[in-house]
Design a protein around this motif. Structure first.
Motif, PDB file in Angstrom:
ATOM      1  N   TYR A  84      14.270  -6.356  24.638  1.00 43.16           N
ATOM      2  CA  TYR A  84      13.966  -6.157  23.314  1.00 43.16           C
ATOM      3  C   TYR A  84      14.661  -7.054  22.654  1.00 43.16           C
ATOM      4  CZ  TYR A  84      18.497  -3.943  22.437  1.00 43.16           C
ATOM      5  OH  TYR A  84      19.724  -3.599  22.155  1.00 43.16           O
ATOM      6  N   ASP A  85      14.094  -7.105  21.420  1.00 42.26           N
ATOM      7  CA  ASP A  85      14.647  -8.019  20.135  1.00 42.26           C
ATOM      8  C   ASP A  85      14.275  -7.499  18.785  1.00 42.26           C
ATOM      9  OD1 ASP A  85      14.487 -10.362  18.222  1.00 42.26           O
ATOM     10  OD2 ASP A  85      15.954 -11.026  19.786  1.00 42.26           O
ATOM     11  N   LEU A  86      15.160  -7.136  17.924  1.00 41.16           N
ATOM     12  CA  LEU A  86      15.237  -6.563  16.810  1.00 41.16           C
ATOM     13  C   LEU A  86      15.774  -7.314  15.581  1.00 41.16           C
ATOM     14  CD1 LEU A  86      16.203  -2.898  17.608  1.00 41.16           C
ATOM     15  CD2 LEU A  86      13.850  -3.792  17.497  1.00 41.16           C
ATOM     16  N   GLY A  87      15.209  -7.553  14.549  1.00 38.39           N
ATOM     17  CA  GLY A  87      15.684  -8.626  13.431  1.00 38.39           C
ATOM     18  C   GLY A  87      15.384  -8.074  12.152  1.00 38.39           C
ATOM     19  N   LEU A  88      16.112  -8.406  11.365  1.00 34.19           N
ATOM     20  CA  LEU A  88      16.170  -8.126   9.554  1.00 34.19           C
ATOM     21  C   LEU A  88      16.426  -9.481   9.048  1.00 34.19           C
ATOM     22  CD1 LEU A  88      17.969  -4.855   9.199  1.00 34.19           C
ATOM     23  CD2 LEU A  88      15.683  -5.030   9.017  1.00 34.19           C
ATOM     24  N   LEU A  89      15.733  -9.705   8.032  1.00 41.66           N
ATOM     25  CA  LEU A  89      15.873 -10.610   7.114  1.00 41.66           C
ATOM     26  C   LEU A  89      15.852 -10.661   5.972  1.00 41.66           C
ATOM     27  CD1 LEU A  89      15.964 -14.095   7.202  1.00 41.66           C
ATOM     28  CD2 LEU A  89      13.248 -13.745   7.002  1.00 41.66           C
ATOM     29  N   THR A  90      16.913 -11.199   4.751  1.00 39.98           N
ATOM     30  CA  THR A  90      16.686 -11.149   3.362  1.00 39.98           C
ATOM     31  C   THR A  90      16.707 -12.485   2.768  1.00 39.98           C
ATOM     32  OG1 THR A  90      17.265 -10.175   1.551  1.00 39.98           O
ATOM     33  CG2 THR A  90      18.805 -10.210   3.136  1.00 39.98           C
ATOM     34  N   ARG A  91      15.856 -12.871   2.039  1.00 33.72           N
ATOM     35  CA  ARG A  91      16.159 -14.283   1.344  1.00 33.72           C
ATOM     36  C   ARG A  91      15.795 -13.930  -0.205  1.00 33.72           C
ATOM     37  NH1 ARG A  91      12.443 -18.588   4.403  1.00 33.72           N
ATOM     38  NH2 ARG A  91      10.934 -17.178   4.404  1.00 33.72           N
ATOM     39  N   GLY A  92      16.398 -14.816  -1.064  1.00 36.93           N
ATOM     40  CA  GLY A  92      16.604 -14.826  -2.295  1.00 36.93           C
ATOM     41  C   GLY A  92      15.294 -15.646  -2.801  1.00 36.93           C
ATOM     42  N   ALA A  93      14.782 -15.344  -3.925  1.00 37.43           N
ATOM     43  CA  ALA A  93      13.661 -15.993  -4.590  1.00 37.43           C
ATOM     44  C   ALA A  93      14.323 -17.410  -5.152  1.00 37.43           C
ATOM     45  CB  ALA A  93      13.009 -15.193  -5.856  1.00 37.43           C
ATOM     46  N   GLY A  94      13.406 -18.460  -4.797  1.00 38.16           N
ATOM     47  CA  GLY A  94      13.890 -19.689  -5.183  1.00 38.16           C
ATOM     48  C   GLY A  94      13.134 -19.982  -6.511  1.00 38.16           C
ATOM     49  N   LYS A  95      12.988 -21.345  -7.082  1.00 40.72           N
ATOM     50  CA  LYS A  95      12.587 -21.646  -8.199  1.00 40.72           C
ATOM     51  C   LYS A  95      11.059 -20.979  -8.369  1.00 40.72           C
ATOM     52  CE  LYS A  95      11.666 -25.364 -11.467  1.00 40.72           C
ATOM     53  NZ  LYS A  95      11.652 -26.882 -11.733  1.00 40.72           N
ATOM     54  N   GLY A  96      10.629 -20.454  -9.324  1.00 40.14           N
ATOM     55  CA  GLY A  96       9.452 -19.843  -9.633  1.00 40.14           C
ATOM     56  C   GLY A  96       9.049 -18.439  -9.064  1.00 40.14           C
ATOM     57  N   GLY A  97      10.230 -17.932  -8.129  1.00 37.99           N
ATOM     58  CA  GLY A  97       9.828 -16.656  -7.366  1.00 37.99           C
ATOM     59  C   GLY A  97      10.439 -15.416  -8.309  1.00 37.99           C
ATOM     60  N   THR A  98      10.052 -14.297  -8.251  1.00 41.93           N
ATOM     61  CA  THR A  98      10.572 -13.319  -9.008  1.00 41.93           C
ATOM     62  C   THR A  98      11.036 -12.001  -8.269  1.00 41.93           C
ATOM     63  OG1 THR A  98       8.440 -12.169  -8.669  1.00 41.93           O
ATOM     64  CG2 THR A  98       8.452 -13.893 -10.687  1.00 41.93           C
ATOM     65  N   ARG A  99      10.984 -12.088  -6.966  1.00 40.95           N
ATOM     66  CA  ARG A  99      11.579 -11.036  -6.157  1.00 40.95           C
ATOM     67  C   ARG A  99      12.312 -11.487  -4.986  1.00 40.95           C
ATOM     68  NH1 ARG A  99       7.604  -5.612  -6.357  1.00 40.95           N
ATOM     69  NH2 ARG A  99       7.405  -5.515  -8.575  1.00 40.95           N
ATOM     70  N   ARG A 100      13.077 -10.928  -4.624  1.00 40.03           N
ATOM     71  CA  ARG A 100      13.974 -11.211  -3.219  1.00 40.03           C
ATOM     72  C   ARG A 100      12.854 -10.677  -1.820  1.00 40.03           C
ATOM     73  NH1 ARG A 100      18.617 -12.058  -0.540  1.00 40.03           N
ATOM     74  NH2 ARG A 100      19.452 -12.544  -2.544  1.00 40.03           N
ATOM     75  N   GLU A 101      12.898 -11.592  -0.749  1.00 36.79           N
ATOM     76  CA  GLU A 101      11.757 -11.348   0.072  1.00 36.79           C
ATOM     77  C   GLU A 101      12.511 -10.631   1.254  1.00 36.79           C
ATOM     78  OE1 GLU A 101       9.231 -14.491   2.643  1.00 36.79           O
ATOM     79  OE2 GLU A 101      11.415 -14.438   3.455  1.00 36.79           O
ATOM     80  N   TRP A 102      12.072  -9.522   1.872  1.00 39.57           N
ATOM     81  CA  TRP A 102      12.711  -8.813   3.179  1.00 39.57           C
ATOM     82  C   TRP A 102      11.475  -9.146   4.276  1.00 39.57           C
ATOM     83  CZ3 TRP A 102      17.275  -6.464   2.722  1.00 39.57           C
ATOM     84  CH2 TRP A 102      17.919  -6.494   1.383  1.00 39.57           C
ATOM     85  N   ALA A 103      12.185  -8.915   5.435  1.00 41.55           N
ATOM     86  CA  ALA A 103      11.546  -8.907   6.567  1.00 41.55           C
ATOM     87  C   ALA A 103      11.992  -8.208   7.759  1.00 41.55           C
ATOM     88  CB  ALA A 103      11.127 -10.400   7.090  1.00 41.55           C
TER      89      ALA A 103
END
Length: 426
Positions: A274-293
């Motif tokens: 099995y493989d489980l993963g979490l990811l969070t990335r900040g919004a770059g220029k022009g972005g409005t929200r943090r990305e989650w995956a």
């Protein structure tokens, strides 16, 4: 890059392509031995300190520093005789693969690089026969690796984040490439570590990996062959990356993180990994929200005989606030916040018999967007292949694609795909 026209990376995981996940060795290596795919590339195994060695071990320590080179290069030919979009019809030839040089200073400390040849961006043959059109290469990874113990793995530099496994593992022809294009978080600057959890015997091997990073915008992000003046804006990988391009994770700060847990060899669940993963990335220029995956993958291998086995594999990945929720220009000429949830799914099976292999894979890319809606895309692939002599392998297959056209409507395409693979390790 468009999955219908660009070839996939190798179907197996190598450590340079995901330095944070040392569990890739535990998960992918057994499958590689059975599937007839490229071998897993790894640095020398952790050992005791040189001062403690005697006899043959002392001679081994004296062999450092040393160089290594691992090559996994693919020559692809993709022919599309019939498609609802005429510009997709034709034949394309590409080189796509990996060159992995390494400088091993000691058995514990190495400097590793990962050069990734591929086209400068997605393009269509438009009824012609093309070969190596705008071929490119990038320095995807360059990092310092330290293994102080057999259970602990640390690294810093430019690397691919520990999120998802399919982009380096899926067998077949184009399944791994589409995963690579959809959710490989590559060319990141930062640091990370992997730790093999100390569990009782019979509980299996499980590795926890974590990294903090930001997208590389240094001079190392420039393409190595094809440069900006060559191409129109539709070509997405032929220039140096800049902060003003924006996008999730392109913040210039170490405010992005990935966490993963992978394991296999559990006594109660033989053949399952099995493989489980979490990811969070900040919004770059022009972005409005943090990305989650998040990502969840499983694979199971059943051995029918000593020579014949079947692998079942799958992975599901979901992005919330995909791309950082940027402002999008609407058809009416105004601007609106683009809220997107993207889900990418893969299911497949491969049966191997000695040097022969047969693979069936299905993939789905579904994006739910507040503006500029896109139809759901699907791909079905069937292929057969064989390992040849001198490190060569040949695979040939058929792909049916249900893809999104430029007009945002659905199109269909039928393609014949062939791949000649060369593997070399020294």
């Amino acid at each position: 890059m468009t999955p219908a026209t660009v070839p996939q990376p190798r179907p197996e995981r190598s450590l340079p392509s995901w330095p944070a996940l040392s569990c890739a060795l535990a998960l992918a290596a057994p499958a590689a031995a059975q599937e007839g795919g490229p071998p897993v590339v790894s640095p020398p195994p952790p050992q005791e300190t040189p001062a403690a060695r005697t006899g043959p071990d002392a001679a081994l320590a004296a062999a450092y520093p040393r160089l290594s080179l691992d090559i996994d290069m693919n020559l692809y030919a993709i022919g599309t005789p019939a498609a609802s979009a005429r510009n997709r019809e034709g034949v394309s030839g590409f080189l796509f693969g990996h060159l992995n040089p390494g400088l091993h200073l000691t058995p514990e400390v190495s400097v590793r690089a990962f050069i990734h040849p591929d086209p400068a961006g997605g393009f269509e043959p438009n009824g012609a026969v093309t070969f190596l059109r705008r071929q490119n290469a990038i320095l995807e990874q360059l990092f310092l690796e330290w293994r102080p113990t057999a259970a602990l793995h640390r690294y810093a530099g430019k690397f691919n984040a520990p999120f998802g496994y399919g982009h380096d593992f899926f067998p077949g022809l184009l399944a791994a490439f589409r995963a690579h294009d959809a959710y490989l978080i590559r060319e990141q600057l930062g640091a990370g570590a992997g730790w093999a959890l100390p569990l009782p015997e019979g509980w299996g091997g499980h590795t926890l990996s974590a990294a903090v990073f930001t997208l590389d915008t240094s001079v190392l992000s420039n393409s190595l062959i094809t440069r900006q003046r060559c191409c129109d804006p539709g070509f997405d990988r032929y220039r140096r990356t800049t902060l003003r391009e924006g996008g999730a994770g392109n913040t210039g700060r170490l405010d992005n993180a990935a966490l993963s847990l992978g394991g296999e060899a559990v006594a109660a669940l033989p053949g399952l990994a099995y493989d489980l993963g979490l990811l969070t990335r900040g919004a770059g220029k022009g972005g409005t929200r943090r990305e989650w995956a998040w990502a969840a993958g499983l694979r199971y291998r059943h051995a029918w005989t000593d020579a014949i086995g079947t692998l079942l594999f799958g992975e599901f990945v979901e992005f919330r606030n995909a791309g950082g929720t940027p402002l999008e220009t609407t058809e009416a000429g105004g601007e609106a916040v683009l809220r997107e949830r993207r889900r990418f799914s893969t299911l497949g099976t491969q049966t191997t018999s000695g040097p022969w292999r047969a693979t069936l894979a299905w993939q789905r890319d579904a994006a739910k967007r507040s503006v500029s809606t896109l139809p759901t895309q699907n791909w079905l692939e069937v292929s057969a292949g064989r390992d040849l002599a001198w490190g060569l392998g040949l695979d040939i297959g058929y792909q049916y694609a249900h893809f999104a056209r430029d007009s945002r409507s659905l199109g269909q395409a039928h393609s014949i795909v062939a791949r000649l693979n060369l593997r070399f390790s020294h």
